[in-house]
Motif scaffolding. Sequence first.
Motif, mmCIF file in Angstrom:
data_model
loop_
_atom_site.group_PDB
_atom_site.id
_atom_site.type_symbol
_atom_site.label_atom_id
_atom_site.label_comp_id
_atom_site.label_asym_id
_atom_site.label_seq_id
_atom_site.Cartn_x
_atom_site.Cartn_y
_atom_site.Cartn_z
ATOM 1 N N MET A 1 16.423 4.693 8.278
ATOM 2 C CA MET A 1 15.840 6.004 8.305
ATOM 3 C C MET A 1 15.078 6.292 7.017
ATOM 4 O O MET A 1 14.087 6.990 7.035
ATOM 5 C CB MET A 1 16.924 7.064 8.510
ATOM 6 C CG MET A 1 16.308 8.419 8.707
ATOM 7 S SD MET A 1 17.369 9.811 8.362
ATOM 8 C CE MET A 1 17.261 9.943 6.632
ATOM 9 N N ILE A 2 15.554 5.733 5.911
ATOM 10 C CA ILE A 2 14.910 6.019 4.624
ATOM 11 C C ILE A 2 13.495 5.455 4.582
ATOM 12 O O ILE A 2 12.589 6.082 4.023
ATOM 13 C CB ILE A 2 15.773 5.512 3.445
ATOM 14 C CG1 ILE A 2 15.232 6.040 2.124
ATOM 15 C CG2 ILE A 2 15.838 4.012 3.395
ATOM 16 C CD1 ILE A 2 15.464 7.487 1.918
ATOM 17 N N ARG A 3 13.280 4.298 5.201
ATOM 18 C CA ARG A 3 11.927 3.734 5.217
ATOM 19 C C ARG A 3 10.983 4.595 6.038
ATOM 20 O O ARG A 3 9.830 4.790 5.649
ATOM 21 C CB ARG A 3 11.956 2.307 5.756
ATOM 22 C CG ARG A 3 12.572 1.336 4.765
ATOM 23 C CD ARG A 3 12.517 -0.061 5.261
ATOM 24 N NE ARG A 3 13.536 -0.197 6.316
ATOM 25 C CZ ARG A 3 13.755 -1.287 6.993
ATOM 26 N NH1 ARG A 3 13.038 -2.357 6.770
ATOM 27 N NH2 ARG A 3 14.701 -1.325 7.918
ATOM 28 N N ILE A 6 10.089 7.594 3.968
ATOM 29 C CA ILE A 6 9.137 7.270 2.905
ATOM 30 C C ILE A 6 7.719 7.188 3.453
ATOM 31 O O ILE A 6 6.772 7.705 2.843
ATOM 32 C CB ILE A 6 9.545 5.963 2.200
ATOM 33 C CG1 ILE A 6 10.822 6.181 1.394
ATOM 34 C CG2 ILE A 6 8.429 5.445 1.304
ATOM 35 C CD1 ILE A 6 11.427 4.917 0.843
ATOM 36 N N VAL A 7 7.556 6.564 4.594
ATOM 37 C CA VAL A 7 6.225 6.490 5.210
ATOM 38 C C VAL A 7 5.742 7.885 5.596
ATOM 39 O O VAL A 7 4.575 8.235 5.366
ATOM 40 C CB VAL A 7 6.245 5.549 6.443
ATOM 41 C CG1 VAL A 7 4.943 5.629 7.205
ATOM 42 C CG2 VAL A 7 6.521 4.129 5.996
ATOM 43 N N LEU A 8 6.632 8.682 6.155
ATOM 44 C CA LEU A 8 6.259 10.051 6.495
ATOM 45 C C LEU A 8 5.924 10.859 5.245
ATOM 46 O O LEU A 8 5.012 11.689 5.266
ATOM 47 C CB LEU A 8 7.395 10.734 7.263
ATOM 48 C CG LEU A 8 7.589 10.283 8.696
ATOM 49 C CD1 LEU A 8 8.861 10.900 9.265
ATOM 50 C CD2 LEU A 8 6.398 10.651 9.545
ATOM 51 N N LEU A 53 12.010 15.427 9.219
ATOM 52 C CA LEU A 53 11.255 14.768 10.289
ATOM 53 C C LEU A 53 11.708 13.328 10.490
ATOM 54 O O LEU A 53 11.808 12.857 11.632
ATOM 55 C CB LEU A 53 9.760 14.811 9.982
ATOM 56 C CG LEU A 53 9.073 16.146 10.183
ATOM 57 C CD1 LEU A 53 7.612 16.056 9.781
ATOM 58 C CD2 LEU A 53 9.182 16.595 11.625
ATOM 59 N N GLY A 54 11.984 12.625 9.401
ATOM 60 C CA GLY A 54 12.470 11.252 9.511
ATOM 61 C C GLY A 54 13.791 11.178 10.246
ATOM 62 O O GLY A 54 14.007 10.311 11.090
ATOM 63 N N ARG A 55 14.706 12.105 9.936
ATOM 64 C CA ARG A 55 16.000 12.137 10.619
ATOM 65 C C ARG A 55 15.827 12.438 12.106
ATOM 66 O O ARG A 55 16.446 11.803 12.961
ATOM 67 C CB ARG A 55 16.911 13.175 9.979
ATOM 68 C CG ARG A 55 18.309 13.155 10.557
ATOM 69 C CD ARG A 55 19.238 14.167 9.914
ATOM 70 N NE ARG A 55 19.204 14.094 8.454
ATOM 71 C CZ ARG A 55 18.902 15.134 7.662
ATOM 72 N NH1 ARG A 55 18.622 16.299 8.190
ATOM 73 N NH2 ARG A 55 18.903 14.998 6.368
ATOM 74 N N ASN A 65 23.496 9.471 20.720
ATOM 75 C CA ASN A 65 24.749 9.250 20.022
ATOM 76 C C ASN A 65 24.567 8.820 18.575
ATOM 77 O O ASN A 65 25.542 8.579 17.874
ATOM 78 C CB ASN A 65 25.579 8.175 20.746
ATOM 79 C CG ASN A 65 26.010 8.659 22.121
ATOM 80 O OD1 ASN A 65 26.191 9.847 22.315
ATOM 81 N ND2 ASN A 65 26.133 7.744 23.047
ATOM 82 N N ALA A 66 23.332 8.708 18.107
ATOM 83 C CA ALA A 66 23.085 8.307 16.719
ATOM 84 C C ALA A 66 23.391 9.455 15.768
ATOM 85 O O ALA A 66 23.237 10.616 16.094
ATOM 86 C CB ALA A 66 21.630 7.871 16.553
ATOM 87 N N VAL A 67 23.834 9.096 14.583
ATOM 88 C CA VAL A 67 24.182 10.123 13.575
ATOM 89 C C VAL A 67 23.044 10.319 12.627
ATOM 90 O O VAL A 67 22.368 9.504 12.192
ATOM 91 C CB VAL A 67 25.456 9.710 12.808
ATOM 92 C CG1 VAL A 67 25.748 10.718 11.712
ATOM 93 C CG2 VAL A 67 26.603 9.587 13.749
#
Length: 67
Positions: A1-3, A6-8, A53-55, A65-67
């Motif tokens: 998610m962090i990548r 970063i792009v966003l 937005l990334g999350r 079901n993803a956290v």
Amino acid sequence: MIRLAIVLYILIASAVAGSAVIAVLTLDMREAWQIAGAFVAGLLIAVPIAAVLGRKIYNELNGPNAV
């Protein structure tokens, strides 16, 4: 998610910081510190926007079901 965040951030920061600089110039504030302050404020405001937005995008791509 962090990548993804970063792009966003690269895309969002340029849009938000550019809008802030345009707003400052529209208000006839033309000193360097005012323009730089608006730019830095735009960069800082873009951090939580990119994170949220990334999350959201990451969770949608990985199912409910993803956290």
